[in-house]
Design a protein around this motif. Structure first.
Motif, PDB file in Angstrom:
ATOM      1  N   ARG A  87      40.914  26.925  45.928  1.00  0.00           N
ATOM      2  CA  ARG A  87      40.871  26.833  44.463  1.00  0.00           C
ATOM      3  C   ARG A  87      39.448  26.966  43.927  1.00  0.00           C
ATOM      4  O   ARG A  87      39.210  27.572  42.880  1.00  0.00           O
ATOM      5  CB  ARG A  87      41.473  25.488  44.051  1.00  0.00           C
ATOM      6  CG  ARG A  87      41.727  25.327  42.573  1.00  0.00           C
ATOM      7  CD  ARG A  87      42.565  24.100  42.333  1.00  0.00           C
ATOM      8  NE  ARG A  87      41.913  22.863  42.739  1.00  0.00           N
ATOM      9  CZ  ARG A  87      42.498  21.863  43.377  1.00  0.00           C
ATOM     10  NH1 ARG A  87      43.779  21.950  43.710  1.00  0.00           N
ATOM     11  NH2 ARG A  87      41.838  20.767  43.682  1.00  0.00           N
ATOM     12  N   ASP A  88      38.486  26.415  44.644  1.00  0.00           N
ATOM     13  CA  ASP A  88      37.104  26.419  44.177  1.00  0.00           C
ATOM     14  C   ASP A  88      36.325  27.666  44.580  1.00  0.00           C
ATOM     15  O   ASP A  88      35.162  27.827  44.191  1.00  0.00           O
ATOM     16  CB  ASP A  88      36.364  25.183  44.713  1.00  0.00           C
ATOM     17  CG  ASP A  88      36.895  23.892  44.107  1.00  0.00           C
ATOM     18  OD1 ASP A  88      37.529  23.962  43.032  1.00  0.00           O
ATOM     19  OD2 ASP A  88      36.694  22.819  44.719  1.00  0.00           O
ATOM     20  N   ARG A  89      36.952  28.553  45.365  1.00  0.00           N
ATOM     21  CA  ARG A  89      36.215  29.707  45.885  1.00  0.00           C
ATOM     22  C   ARG A  89      36.825  31.063  45.506  1.00  0.00           C
ATOM     23  O   ARG A  89      36.169  32.096  45.648  1.00  0.00           O
ATOM     24  CB  ARG A  89      36.139  29.624  47.419  1.00  0.00           C
ATOM     25  CG  ARG A  89      35.284  28.496  47.952  1.00  0.00           C
ATOM     26  CD  ARG A  89      35.431  28.396  49.464  1.00  0.00           C
ATOM     27  NE  ARG A  89      34.469  27.483  50.067  1.00  0.00           N
ATOM     28  CZ  ARG A  89      34.639  26.179  50.165  1.00  0.00           C
ATOM     29  NH1 ARG A  89      35.755  25.630  49.680  1.00  0.00           N
ATOM     30  NH2 ARG A  89      33.716  25.416  50.726  1.00  0.00           N
ATOM     31  N   LEU A  90      38.071  31.082  45.077  1.00  0.00           N
ATOM     32  CA  LEU A  90      38.798  32.348  44.947  1.00  0.00           C
ATOM     33  C   LEU A  90      38.405  33.151  43.714  1.00  0.00           C
ATOM     34  O   LEU A  90      38.474  32.662  42.581  1.00  0.00           O
ATOM     35  CB  LEU A  90      40.309  32.081  44.900  1.00  0.00           C
ATOM     36  CG  LEU A  90      41.182  33.331  44.750  1.00  0.00           C
ATOM     37  CD1 LEU A  90      41.048  34.234  45.977  1.00  0.00           C
ATOM     38  CD2 LEU A  90      42.641  32.946  44.518  1.00  0.00           C
ATOM     39  N   VAL A  91      38.042  34.407  43.971  1.00  0.00           N
ATOM     40  CA  VAL A  91      37.883  35.402  42.915  1.00  0.00           C
ATOM     41  C   VAL A  91      39.067  36.350  43.053  1.00  0.00           C
ATOM     42  O   VAL A  91      39.191  37.051  44.061  1.00  0.00           O
ATOM     43  CB  VAL A  91      36.560  36.182  43.069  1.00  0.00           C
ATOM     44  CG1 VAL A  91      36.475  37.283  42.013  1.00  0.00           C
ATOM     45  CG2 VAL A  91      35.373  35.246  42.964  1.00  0.00           C
ATOM     46  N   SER A  92      39.957  36.365  42.081  1.00  0.00           N
ATOM     47  CA  SER A  92      41.172  37.188  42.179  1.00  0.00           C
ATOM     48  C   SER A  92      41.200  38.253  41.093  1.00  0.00           C
ATOM     49  O   SER A  92      40.886  37.988  39.930  1.00  0.00           O
ATOM     50  CB  SER A  92      42.426  36.309  42.070  1.00  0.00           C
ATOM     51  OG  SER A  92      42.423  35.560  40.873  1.00  0.00           O
ATOM     52  N   ILE A  93      41.568  39.461  41.517  1.00  0.00           N
ATOM     53  CA  ILE A  93      41.608  40.601  40.597  1.00  0.00           C
ATOM     54  C   ILE A  93      42.947  41.305  40.750  1.00  0.00           C
ATOM     55  O   ILE A  93      43.366  41.641  41.867  1.00  0.00           O
ATOM     56  CB  ILE A  93      40.468  41.592  40.895  1.00  0.00           C
ATOM     57  CG1 ILE A  93      39.127  40.869  40.845  1.00  0.00           C
ATOM     58  CG2 ILE A  93      40.482  42.745  39.897  1.00  0.00           C
ATOM     59  CD1 ILE A  93      38.001  41.644  41.462  1.00  0.00           C
ATOM     60  N   PHE A  94      43.612  41.526  39.644  1.00  0.00           N
ATOM     61  CA  PHE A  94      44.918  42.184  39.629  1.00  0.00           C
ATOM     62  C   PHE A  94      44.832  43.411  38.724  1.00  0.00           C
ATOM     63  O   PHE A  94      44.283  43.352  37.625  1.00  0.00           O
ATOM     64  CB  PHE A  94      45.989  41.219  39.114  1.00  0.00           C
ATOM     65  CG  PHE A  94      46.081  39.960  39.922  1.00  0.00           C
ATOM     66  CD1 PHE A  94      46.862  39.916  41.069  1.00  0.00           C
ATOM     67  CD2 PHE A  94      45.360  38.826  39.554  1.00  0.00           C
ATOM     68  CE1 PHE A  94      46.943  38.748  41.829  1.00  0.00           C
ATOM     69  CE2 PHE A  94      45.427  37.663  40.308  1.00  0.00           C
ATOM     70  CZ  PHE A  94      46.221  37.635  41.452  1.00  0.00           C
ATOM     71  N   ASN A  95      45.402  44.506  39.216  1.00  0.00           N
ATOM     72  CA  ASN A  95      45.339  45.758  38.452  1.00  0.00           C
ATOM     73  C   ASN A  95      46.700  46.433  38.428  1.00  0.00           C
ATOM     74  O   ASN A  95      47.437  46.418  39.421  1.00  0.00           O
ATOM     75  CB  ASN A  95      44.331  46.717  39.093  1.00  0.00           C
ATOM     76  CG  ASN A  95      44.287  48.054  38.361  1.00  0.00           C
ATOM     77  OD1 ASN A  95      43.773  48.131  37.257  1.00  0.00           O
ATOM     78  ND2 ASN A  95      44.833  49.086  38.969  1.00  0.00           N
ATOM     79  N   ASP A  96      47.038  47.010  37.295  1.00  0.00           N
ATOM     80  CA  ASP A  96      48.209  47.887  37.214  1.00  0.00           C
ATOM     81  C   ASP A  96      47.966  48.927  36.133  1.00  0.00           C
ATOM     82  O   ASP A  96      47.463  48.613  35.047  1.00  0.00           O
ATOM     83  CB  ASP A  96      49.481  47.099  36.907  1.00  0.00           C
ATOM     84  CG  ASP A  96      50.720  47.863  37.372  1.00  0.00           C
ATOM     85  OD1 ASP A  96      51.278  47.502  38.428  1.00  0.00           O
ATOM     86  OD2 ASP A  96      51.094  48.859  36.713  1.00  0.00           O
ATOM     87  N   ALA A  97      48.310  50.177  36.475  1.00  0.00           N
ATOM     88  CA  ALA A  97      48.090  51.271  35.528  1.00  0.00           C
ATOM     89  C   ALA A  97      49.041  51.205  34.342  1.00  0.00           C
ATOM     90  O   ALA A  97      48.776  51.801  33.297  1.00  0.00           O
ATOM     91  CB  ALA A  97      48.243  52.616  36.249  1.00  0.00           C
ATOM     92  N   ASN A  98      50.148  50.493  34.497  1.00  0.00           N
ATOM     93  CA  ASN A  98      51.109  50.329  33.417  1.00  0.00           C
ATOM     94  C   ASN A  98      50.608  49.228  32.470  1.00  0.00           C
ATOM     95  O   ASN A  98      50.528  48.067  32.856  1.00  0.00           O
ATOM     96  CB  ASN A  98      52.474  49.956  33.994  1.00  0.00           C
ATOM     97  CG  ASN A  98      53.560  49.861  32.935  1.00  0.00           C
ATOM     98  OD1 ASN A  98      53.345  49.363  31.847  1.00  0.00           O
ATOM     99  ND2 ASN A  98      54.755  50.330  33.282  1.00  0.00           N
ATOM    100  N   PRO A  99      50.262  49.562  31.214  1.00  0.00           N
ATOM    101  CA  PRO A  99      49.695  48.553  30.307  1.00  0.00           C
ATOM    102  C   PRO A  99      50.649  47.405  30.014  1.00  0.00           C
ATOM    103  O   PRO A  99      50.216  46.260  29.833  1.00  0.00           O
ATOM    104  CB  PRO A  99      49.369  49.346  29.039  1.00  0.00           C
ATOM    105  CG  PRO A  99      50.190  50.596  29.126  1.00  0.00           C
ATOM    106  CD  PRO A  99      50.332  50.887  30.584  1.00  0.00           C
ATOM    107  N   ASP A 100      51.950  47.682  29.989  1.00  0.00           N
ATOM    108  CA  ASP A 100      52.921  46.612  29.752  1.00  0.00           C
ATOM    109  C   ASP A 100      52.944  45.629  30.916  1.00  0.00           C
ATOM    110  O   ASP A 100      53.044  44.411  30.710  1.00  0.00           O
ATOM    111  CB  ASP A 100      54.321  47.192  29.528  1.00  0.00           C
ATOM    112  CG  ASP A 100      54.429  47.966  28.231  1.00  0.00           C
ATOM    113  OD1 ASP A 100      53.673  47.641  27.285  1.00  0.00           O
ATOM    114  OD2 ASP A 100      55.253  48.909  28.155  1.00  0.00           O
ATOM    115  N   TYR A 101      52.870  46.169  32.138  1.00  0.00           N
ATOM    116  CA  TYR A 101      52.837  45.297  33.310  1.00  0.00           C
ATOM    117  C   TYR A 101      51.594  44.422  33.293  1.00  0.00           C
ATOM    118  O   TYR A 101      51.654  43.218  33.581  1.00  0.00           O
ATOM    119  CB  TYR A 101      52.864  46.118  34.593  1.00  0.00           C
ATOM    120  CG  TYR A 101      54.205  46.718  34.950  1.00  0.00           C
ATOM    121  CD1 TYR A 101      55.334  46.470  34.172  1.00  0.00           C
ATOM    122  CD2 TYR A 101      54.342  47.528  36.070  1.00  0.00           C
ATOM    123  CE1 TYR A 101      56.559  47.018  34.504  1.00  0.00           C
ATOM    124  CE2 TYR A 101      55.575  48.077  36.417  1.00  0.00           C
ATOM    125  CZ  TYR A 101      56.675  47.826  35.624  1.00  0.00           C
ATOM    126  OH  TYR A 101      57.889  48.362  35.968  1.00  0.00           O
TER     127      TYR A 101
END
Length: 371
Positions: free
Chosen positions: A75-89
């Motif tokens: 919890r104190d260390r995580l850098v999370s990145i999420f990507n989707d080309a669909n703008p609605d998603y």
């Protein structure tokens, strides 16, 4: 077609999400445990989807974040990145993340991007966030656009980085000889291996063809990305057709060992204790189809169990047992011969009194009683 993908949570998708979720937690604890000076770890999902299926079932992004929230070290260390080309998603995922219980306890709030893979700024807006920190990458495109060797190689360039990606075999096998998508196929297999795949013998069975394709992508990954490759197969709902693989790539044997245990536990069957590394819905939901896929090696133990203490002719055994199973007469004769040689059954006509290597229909067999 992609727009309908998240309308329901298929069993295969849930298994895939569980594998990633379980590995993320195990991987994170190994990385942090090995070096208490690790201040940051990363998780990157390039094709994240909306976070939930149409049924409301959580998909991979939310499952991973929930794992992180429950573990203080992560919890104190995580850098999370999420990507989707669909703008609605991307928009729906942002909302789903904001509603996740405990999300504000994360030291670094999840980043959600809306980028088409291949854009120049991808490396800046995604990779730069996790530059030089151990990161688990998940690449899960609906088809294969955006999945490239370059992406996987870049993902694995630093210490502690592993990659799990979705390999849509059923789509890819139809595209290998399609000139309109040659550039995409080259970006996945490389020129030499693609040329090799395009010249495969035409008389290969579907299983042989699959082995050739997975061998080539695995060898290309070994040459350019990581030494440890582990594919997990998924079958269609009927259990008759291979649809895709989840492929794990790592540079360290420890990651391989962890993932192997996870995939083994998610396998729907094993042969003599060896996991299949395959999820086949037919094995769970359609017992008849499962019987039709059982290997010949199972037959010996099936006969010893089902006919314990009984005496029957070979023909009686065959007639009684073969219905709904893939075995033919010569399979039963082969197995009975093998059991006789091993001293596990008795035949009323000794082997030396019969024509060599035969087991006639009228030969009576006595099976030992249950122990």
């Amino acid at each position: 077609m992609k727009d309908n993908f998240f309308e329901e949570s298929r069993e295969q998708s849930q298994v895939k999400a569980r594998i990633v979720e379980k590995y993320f937690w195990a991987w994170a604890n190994v990385i942090i445990g090995r070096n208490t000076n690790i201040n940051l770890i990363g998780y990157v999902d390039f094709f994240s989807g909306p976070g939930r299926y149409g049924t409301g079932t959580k998909s991979t992004p939310l499952l991973v974040l929930e794992k992180a929230i429950k573990d203080e070290k992560i919890r104190d260390r995580l850098v999370s990145i999420f990507n989707d080309a669909n703008p609605d998603y991307a928009k729906n995922l942002e909302e789903a993340i904001s509603l996740t219980s405990g999300i504000d306890t994360l030291k670094y709030y999840p980043i959600v991007r809306n980028l088409e893979l291949g854009e120049e700024e991808v490396s800046v807006k995604i990779f730069d966030h996790v530059k030089r920190i151990p990161t688990l990458f998940f690449v899960d495109p609906w088809g294969y656009k955006g999945l490239t060797l370059k992406l996987i190689i870049t993902a694995l360039q630093n210490w502690g980085c592993d990659c799990i990606f979705f390999f849509n075999y059923s789509r890819i096998i139809m595209s290998i000889n399609n000139p309109s998508v040659e550039e995409l196929m080259v970006s996945l297999f490389g020129k030499e291996r693609l040329a090799y795949l395009r010249n495969l013998p035409t008389n290969l069975t579907s299983t042989e063809k699959e082995l050739f394709v997975i061998e080539q992508i695995s060898q290309e990954l070994k040459d350019k990305a990581g030494n440890y490759i582990l594919p997990f197969r998924f079958k269609s709902d009927s259990g008759r057709r291979l649809t895709h693989h989840l492929i794990f790539v790592s540079k360290h044997i420890r990651g391989y060992e962890i993932m192997k245990k996870i995939m083994a536990n998610e396998s729907t069957e094993s042969d003599q204790g060896v996991p299949s590394f395959e999820y086949n819905p037919a094995n769970l939901r359609q017992p008849f189809l499962f019987q039709l896929t059982r290997p010949l090696d199972d037959l010996a133990e099936m006969l010893l169990t089902e006919y314990a203490g009984r005496t029957m002719t070979m023909k009686q055994i065959f007639d009684d047992h073969n219905v709904g199973k893939p075995f033919i007469s010569k399979n039963y004769k082969y197995i009975l011969k093998r059991l006789e040689t091993a001293g596990r059954i008795q035949a009323d006509e000794p082997a030396d009194k019969r024509p060599k290597d035969t087991f006639g229909d009228t030969v009576k067999v006595t099976f030992p009683p249950k122990e």
